[in-house]
Design an enzyme around this catalytic site. Sequence first.
Site, PDB file in Angstrom:
ATOM      1  N   LYS A  34       0.862  -0.359   9.055  1.00  0.00           N
ATOM      2  CA  LYS A  34       2.272   0.024   9.280  1.00  0.00           C
ATOM      3  C   LYS A  34       2.954  -1.122  10.088  1.00  0.00           C
ATOM      4  O   LYS A  34       4.262  -1.203   9.646  1.00  0.00           O
ATOM      5  CB  LYS A  34       1.989   1.134  10.720  1.00  0.00           C
ATOM      6  CG  LYS A  34       1.558   2.477  10.274  1.00  0.00           C
ATOM      7  CD  LYS A  34       1.536   3.285  11.732  1.00  0.00           C
ATOM      8  CE  LYS A  34       0.448   3.035  12.426  1.00  0.00           C
ATOM      9  NZ  LYS A  34      -0.823   3.514  12.018  1.00  0.00           N
ATOM     10  N   ARG A  47       0.869  -1.133  -0.119  1.00  0.00           N
ATOM     11  CA  ARG A  47       0.112   0.068   0.078  1.00  0.00           C
ATOM     12  C   ARG A  47       0.716   1.097   0.211  1.00  0.00           C
ATOM     13  O   ARG A  47       1.986   1.071   0.152  1.00  0.00           O
ATOM     14  CB  ARG A  47      -0.989  -0.057   1.212  1.00  0.00           C
ATOM     15  CG  ARG A  47      -1.841  -0.902   1.242  1.00  0.00           C
ATOM     16  CD  ARG A  47      -2.897  -0.901   2.441  1.00  0.00           C
ATOM     17  NE  ARG A  47      -3.833  -2.013   2.472  1.00  0.00           N
ATOM     18  CZ  ARG A  47      -4.202  -2.098   3.910  1.00  0.00           C
ATOM     19  NH1 ARG A  47      -4.030  -1.644   4.829  1.00  0.00           N
ATOM     20  NH2 ARG A  47      -5.094  -3.335   4.054  1.00  0.00           N
ATOM     21  N   CYS A  93     -21.023  20.455   3.089  1.00  0.00           N
ATOM     22  CA  CYS A  93     -20.860  20.648   1.882  1.00  0.00           C
ATOM     23  C   CYS A  93     -22.079  20.275   1.149  1.00  0.00           C
ATOM     24  O   CYS A  93     -22.496  20.831  -0.064  1.00  0.00           O
ATOM     25  CB  CYS A  93     -19.732  19.819   1.334  1.00  0.00           C
ATOM     26  SG  CYS A  93     -18.050  20.548   1.697  1.00  0.00           S
ATOM     27  N   GLN A 116       4.363   2.039   2.197  1.00  0.00           N
ATOM     28  CA  GLN A 116       5.042   0.915   2.593  1.00  0.00           C
ATOM     29  C   GLN A 116       6.138   0.581   1.947  1.00  0.00           C
ATOM     30  O   GLN A 116       7.134   0.397   2.627  1.00  0.00           O
ATOM     31  CB  GLN A 116       3.973  -0.316   2.636  1.00  0.00           C
ATOM     32  CG  GLN A 116       2.816  -0.464   3.420  1.00  0.00           C
ATOM     33  CD  GLN A 116       2.027  -1.598   3.455  1.00  0.00           C
ATOM     34  OE1 GLN A 116       1.715  -2.205   2.404  1.00  0.00           O
ATOM     35  NE2 GLN A 116       1.428  -1.780   4.703  1.00  0.00           N
TER      36      GLN A 116
HETATM   37  P1  ADP Z   1      -1.679  -0.163  11.646  1.00  0.00           P
HETATM   38  O1  ADP Z   1      -0.736  -0.690  12.457  1.00  0.00           O
HETATM   39  O2  ADP Z   1      -1.332   1.059  10.589  1.00  0.00           O
HETATM   40  O3  ADP Z   1      -2.914   0.327  12.339  1.00  0.00           O
HETATM   41  P2  ADP Z   1      -1.692  -2.730  10.899  1.00  0.00           P
HETATM   42  O4  ADP Z   1      -0.451  -2.899  10.477  1.00  0.00           O
HETATM   43  O5  ADP Z   1      -2.349  -3.472  12.102  1.00  0.00           O
HETATM   44  O6  ADP Z   1      -2.237  -1.213  10.694  1.00  0.00           O
HETATM   45  O7  ADP Z   1      -2.676  -3.254   9.306  1.00  0.00           O
HETATM   46  C1  ADP Z   1      -3.819  -3.455   9.212  1.00  0.00           C
HETATM   47  C2  ADP Z   1      -4.263  -4.507   8.404  1.00  0.00           C
HETATM   48  O8  ADP Z   1      -4.056  -4.139   7.082  1.00  0.00           O
HETATM   49  C3  ADP Z   1      -3.864  -5.816   8.876  1.00  0.00           C
HETATM   50  O9  ADP Z   1      -5.025  -6.662   8.888  1.00  0.00           O
HETATM   51  C4  ADP Z   1      -2.660  -6.065   7.746  1.00  0.00           C
HETATM   52  O10 ADP Z   1      -2.769  -7.655   7.493  1.00  0.00           O
HETATM   53  C5  ADP Z   1      -3.412  -5.368   6.718  1.00  0.00           C
HETATM   54  N1  ADP Z   1      -2.343  -4.949   5.592  1.00  0.00           N
HETATM   55  C6  ADP Z   1      -1.346  -4.472   5.821  1.00  0.00           C
HETATM   56  N2  ADP Z   1      -0.713  -4.130   4.663  1.00  0.00           N
HETATM   57  C7  ADP Z   1      -1.498  -4.735   3.557  1.00  0.00           C
HETATM   58  C8  ADP Z   1      -1.605  -4.779   2.099  1.00  0.00           C
HETATM   59  N3  ADP Z   1      -0.167  -4.002   1.460  1.00  0.00           N
HETATM   60  N4  ADP Z   1      -2.353  -5.441   1.594  1.00  0.00           N
HETATM   61  C9  ADP Z   1      -3.213  -5.912   2.306  1.00  0.00           C
HETATM   62  N5  ADP Z   1      -3.587  -5.849   3.483  1.00  0.00           N
HETATM   63  C10 ADP Z   1      -2.682  -5.356   4.323  1.00  0.00           C
HETATM   64 ZN    ZN Z   2     -17.094  18.833   3.299  1.00  0.00          ZN
HETATM   65 MG    MG Z   3      -0.338  -0.608  14.674  1.00  0.00          MG
END
Ligand code: ADP
Ligand code: ZN
Ligand code: MG
Length: 546
Positions: free
Chosen positions: A72, A46, A431, A49
């Site tokens: 993250k 994403r 809006c 990343q």
């Molecule tokens: P944060 O710490 O930013 O709140 P997380 O690391 O807990 O987020 O991730 C949130 C969700 O997104 C998790 O379920 C993770 O497996 C999923 N995730 C992270 N990167 C990807 C990606 N590139 N594609 C699909 N799912 C992803």
């Molecule tokens: Zn607005």
């Molecule tokens: Mg987190």
Amino acid sequence: KEKLKDDALLKKSLSISKKNWNKEDFSWSKDLKKALKDVFKIDKLRELQLPTINSVMSNEDVILIMPTGGGKSLCYQLPAVISKGITIVVSPLLSLMEDQLYGLQKHNVKARMLSAKCDKENVKIIMNALIDKKSDLKLIYVTPEYMAKSNRFMNKLQKAFEMKRLDRFAIDEVHCCSQWGHDFRPDYKFLGILKSMFPGVPILGLTATAPAKIIVDVQKMLDIQGCLVLRATFNRPNLYYEVRRKPTDKDTCLAMIENLLKNRFKDKSGIIYTTTIKDAEQLTTDLRALGLKVGCYHAMLEADYRSEVYSKWISGKYQAVVATIAFGLGIDKADVRFVIHHCISKSMENFYQESGRAGRDGKKSVSIVLYRLLDIFKLSTMVFQDKVGLQNLYKMLAYCLDQTSCRRSLIATHFEEVWTRTDCAEMCDHCRKPKESKQVNIAPYCRQLYQIMTKAVQSETRLTALKLIDAWYGKGASTLRVSSIPVPKFTRESGESVIGHLLVNGYLQEDFHFSAYSTISYLKRGPKSALALDNNHEILFNYELH
Ligand code: ADP
Ligand code: ZN
Ligand code: MG
């Protein structure tokens, strides 16, 4: 002067960020791709990343700012998997660590956690793994408290460092380092020694808290001034933001929620947030009595019961969960279509996170805040002892009081981004139906309120907001009323908003007193009262008093 220095530091980080971190021809790029697919079963990275992972692998110190749910964790988990040594992950909460360990286990990544709760056997395994070149342990999760208290662990880290097995530190929720943050934790201070104790070991800080002031503070604390700062956008284009006045009468309020659940959100899944456990239980009971399928969730319920509620909601047996903010960590439901705040959040950060649980799948979803002034005082007594607790709460109050601005632009300001009405694309109440802005001067009302307060002081009574409003509207104890003050021509709700605006702007302030069972918030003149007492002074409020 301090400000100038901060600007210089941020400029330095901007210049590092100009490097091309998106390249795919680093020495680790192939391994990265393979591990992503084979280990994590993810097709595509994403936003941000890849640059984060590349800079981490290049041994840069990095702070990554990304909204919750943005992904993250992968930014240190993936580097850990493709590195030889060990990644230390500092995390503030055991529940967060458990979630992550569970996830990693599913992917066969070797990780363990270290906390005061850990049994001896586990501790021994971890300590040994740190200095064992053949160990396949990749990640160690640890609380800052544990690090600060355990000489044994720090000693082993030192050895691992000397053996070049210490690859990096990832510090989750890194805003906890800063006193300006909404979640300051004294134990994070200990992390300030990492840079000097382990020179050359890179630090990755992760947070969903954006203000530059906090980030600069965190950099100073960790001694990584001017490090690379990667910032993802916080805009959630598919979320529709709306604020409604919460009816004073409980049954009217219930009817409003009933109507939403039975019509606008019919067959749709959502969350209703309340402030207190008592509110969550009461609202669940009331909504059930109206035939709605809702579950209740808060920290005082048994773990088994909680997971049952959660699965009933996931499977659609419950349309909504009525919950305190204990319901949040680890929610993994993509099609949450609405989040209703039965009471406002304690800060914009909290609000953003809570409302942000809607629409993770990118489809249109709705955030509705039911706002009522008196609810503020339930929250203020909970947060006033935090350094910036009240300030944060009042920002949330200002969001609710605003009658004309784009909600999205208000949220953007908070995250120090700029989004305009075009970015909003009519995805907020203001809006969609723009109102003409009408400024009123509320200084005369402020002076009237001061008169009521003066009288109360003379009779040695303290005024809660409720008593103050009552006295103003000619209700309540007659001794508190001032006969020369006319009852306002506008509704009580408008009167409440006037008081809210005076509070946000320092013309009134809260005064906290402890009683045997609780803390009570009273209102008194604020730091700007001298200004308000000048008859020429205007206090402008963009509000339609009716
Ligand atoms: P944060 O710490 O930013 O709140 P997380 O690391 O807990 O987020 O991730 C949130 C969700 O997104 C998790 O379920 C993770 O497996 C999923 N995730 C992270 N990167 C990807 C990606 N590139 N594609 C699909 N799912 C992803
Ligand atoms: Zn607005
Ligand atoms: Mg987190």
